[in-house]
Motif scaffolding. Sequence first.
Motif, mmCIF file in Angstrom:
data_model
loop_
_atom_site.group_PDB
_atom_site.id
_atom_site.type_symbol
_atom_site.label_atom_id
_atom_site.label_comp_id
_atom_site.label_asym_id
_atom_site.label_seq_id
_atom_site.Cartn_x
_atom_site.Cartn_y
_atom_site.Cartn_z
ATOM 1 N N SER A 285 -46.062 -27.454 4.511
ATOM 2 C CA SER A 285 -46.595 -26.503 5.432
ATOM 3 C C SER A 285 -46.218 -27.068 6.855
ATOM 4 O O SER A 285 -46.279 -28.181 7.171
ATOM 5 N N PRO A 286 -45.718 -26.094 7.687
ATOM 6 C CA PRO A 286 -45.475 -26.418 9.159
ATOM 7 C C PRO A 286 -46.651 -27.017 9.844
ATOM 8 O O PRO A 286 -46.589 -27.823 10.690
ATOM 9 N N VAL A 287 -47.871 -26.771 9.431
ATOM 10 C CA VAL A 287 -48.911 -26.978 10.110
ATOM 11 C C VAL A 287 -49.170 -28.813 9.609
ATOM 12 O O VAL A 287 -49.486 -29.518 10.603
ATOM 13 N N ALA A 288 -48.804 -28.962 8.539
ATOM 14 C CA ALA A 288 -48.852 -30.580 8.154
ATOM 15 C C ALA A 288 -47.734 -31.278 9.157
ATOM 16 O O ALA A 288 -48.390 -32.446 9.414
ATOM 17 N N LEU A 289 -46.727 -30.858 9.357
ATOM 18 C CA LEU A 289 -46.001 -31.497 10.284
ATOM 19 C C LEU A 289 -46.640 -31.519 11.735
ATOM 20 O O LEU A 289 -46.503 -32.648 12.329
ATOM 21 N N THR B 155 -51.108 -37.642 14.989
ATOM 22 C CA THR B 155 -51.665 -38.720 14.564
ATOM 23 C C THR B 155 -50.826 -39.908 15.521
ATOM 24 O O THR B 155 -51.408 -41.116 15.340
ATOM 25 N N ALA B 156 -49.867 -39.619 16.493
ATOM 26 C CA ALA B 156 -49.220 -40.548 17.035
ATOM 27 C C ALA B 156 -49.517 -40.225 18.790
ATOM 28 O O ALA B 156 -49.249 -39.001 19.012
ATOM 29 N N HIS B 157 -49.785 -41.273 19.488
ATOM 30 C CA HIS B 157 -49.888 -40.891 20.822
ATOM 31 C C HIS B 157 -48.253 -40.520 21.458
ATOM 32 O O HIS B 157 -47.213 -41.207 21.080
ATOM 33 N N TYR B 158 -48.308 -39.579 22.420
ATOM 34 C CA TYR B 158 -47.023 -39.170 22.951
ATOM 35 C C TYR B 158 -46.244 -40.333 23.455
ATOM 36 O O TYR B 158 -45.189 -40.127 23.748
ATOM 37 N N HIS B 159 -46.878 -41.345 24.049
ATOM 38 C CA HIS B 159 -46.286 -42.480 24.710
ATOM 39 C C HIS B 159 -45.619 -43.241 23.656
ATOM 40 O O HIS B 159 -44.868 -44.333 24.163
ATOM 41 N N THR C 134 -41.059 -39.838 8.175
ATOM 42 C CA THR C 134 -40.413 -40.079 6.787
ATOM 43 C C THR C 134 -41.047 -38.880 5.869
ATOM 44 O O THR C 134 -42.224 -38.543 6.294
ATOM 45 N N TRP C 135 -40.447 -38.751 5.024
ATOM 46 C CA TRP C 135 -41.202 -37.674 3.916
ATOM 47 C C TRP C 135 -42.508 -37.939 3.513
ATOM 48 O O TRP C 135 -43.318 -37.235 3.113
ATOM 49 N N LYS C 136 -42.473 -39.478 3.160
ATOM 50 C CA LYS C 136 -43.647 -40.068 2.728
ATOM 51 C C LYS C 136 -44.881 -39.788 3.512
ATOM 52 O O LYS C 136 -45.944 -39.421 3.172
ATOM 53 N N SER C 137 -44.710 -39.903 4.770
ATOM 54 C CA SER C 137 -45.661 -39.744 6.146
ATOM 55 C C SER C 137 -46.097 -38.346 5.990
ATOM 56 O O SER C 137 -47.351 -37.983 6.262
ATOM 57 N N LEU C 138 -45.063 -37.461 5.794
ATOM 58 C CA LEU C 138 -45.472 -36.121 5.874
ATOM 59 C C LEU C 138 -46.382 -35.651 4.610
ATOM 60 O O LEU C 138 -47.077 -34.777 4.756
ATOM 61 N N ALA D 19 -48.471 -37.694 3.312
ATOM 62 C CA ALA D 19 -49.877 -38.271 3.773
ATOM 63 C C ALA D 19 -50.661 -37.238 4.445
ATOM 64 O O ALA D 19 -51.845 -36.731 4.328
ATOM 65 N N SER D 20 -49.715 -36.569 5.407
ATOM 66 C CA SER D 20 -50.439 -35.575 6.246
ATOM 67 C C SER D 20 -50.660 -34.548 5.836
ATOM 68 O O SER D 20 -51.653 -33.618 6.052
ATOM 69 N N GLN D 21 -49.798 -33.945 4.633
ATOM 70 C CA GLN D 21 -50.143 -32.761 3.935
ATOM 71 C C GLN D 21 -51.687 -32.863 3.247
ATOM 72 O O GLN D 21 -52.310 -32.138 3.314
ATOM 73 N N ALA D 22 -51.737 -34.146 2.654
ATOM 74 C CA ALA D 22 -52.957 -34.391 1.909
ATOM 75 C C ALA D 22 -54.152 -34.537 2.893
ATOM 76 O O ALA D 22 -55.110 -33.849 2.485
ATOM 77 N N ALA D 23 -54.061 -35.026 3.902
ATOM 78 C CA ALA D 23 -55.038 -35.196 5.010
ATOM 79 C C ALA D 23 -55.358 -33.850 5.496
ATOM 80 O O ALA D 23 -56.702 -33.316 5.470
ATOM 81 N N LEU D 24 -54.462 -32.853 5.724
ATOM 82 C CA LEU D 24 -54.759 -31.532 6.158
ATOM 83 C C LEU D 24 -55.352 -30.707 4.945
ATOM 84 O O LEU D 24 -56.415 -29.907 5.203
#
Length: 344
Positions: free
Chosen positions: A170-174, A180-184, A190-194, A196-201
């Motif tokens: 889902s684009p919302v997972a992206l 999860t990261a500060h803009y600074h 990585t696809w693996k990090s995505l 993990a984000s999909q699972a958290a979402l």
Amino acid sequence: KKLEEKGYTYRIADGIYFDTAKLSDYGKLTGQSFAELTKGLKAGARIEIVSGKKHPTDFALWKFSCQDDAAKRRQMEWDSPWGKGFPGWHIECSAMSMEFLGETFDIHTGGVDHIPIHHTNEIAQSEAATGKPFVRFWLHGEHLLVDNEKMSKSLGNFYRVSDVKAKGFSPVALRYLFLTAHYHTQMNFTWKSLEASQAALTKLQESLLQLADQVAGKKRVNLSEEKLYKVNSFRKEFIEKVNDDLNIPAGLAVVWRVVKSNIPSSDKLDLLYFFDEVLGLNVKNSEFRIQNSEIPSEIQELVNKREQYRTEKKWQEGDNLRREIEEKGFSIKDTSQGVVIKRK
């Protein structure tokens, strides 16, 4: 014209240039003095070598049309008091900003790579022309890496949202991943990090749906002093984190503490909806309930047909479609907030 009247410009063969040495605080956004900038910036290293320029840091305000070579002429050129040509790209940005936001405005964003040249030159020409501060706050985003490398087409690691969707995310997972990261700070995609984000979402989605079911049709209870203090503390902490230089990752941590807290479901749901006004995960939107991946049109049509049967009280036909949907690899759950479809 203002810069020319104030003596900040000079003319050479290819255009009108800004004399950066005339501005005492040129380069202040970089934290370096003019002498340090000039010493550290070799002509041609980051900017083109132009014959006649007084300093490596000087930049074009107006470029002349190339009359000797038609192939080098731009498609968009205009007549001006200095001759036919086009504006430098730095001054285009100042002109557009001031047109809509005034000579001084609050927030200017951009990538960190714009600090030493583009944004520095925007400040120089704008403040030299108006005598006023140009921007009150600058927010510079760090670069996004892919597998610890800079994105580039040659490496084949240049991804678009359509690529994310094609892989079933889902684009919302992206969006969640970016939160999860500060803009600074630099972020490494990585696809693996995505995943993990999909699972958290998905976990957050399920929590919200459960809360919505728990509060549906129930009367709100008065909070005890302890619970009221907790609710207000969560709200206050989230606002403080977001106001602390947009510390969204810290704000996201507050979200999960609320999910795991023991405050009443109705107040928990209210808080999460309030937080999402900043996070933009669209938790109230029906599309938020389509989980794990894009649902194929064939499955969505079956779901819509089943909903029609249920509306018409054709329960047997609806059950038959549920089995067909499940045989095709999807689970379906009816909640007070709507139908939840998940890929098995």
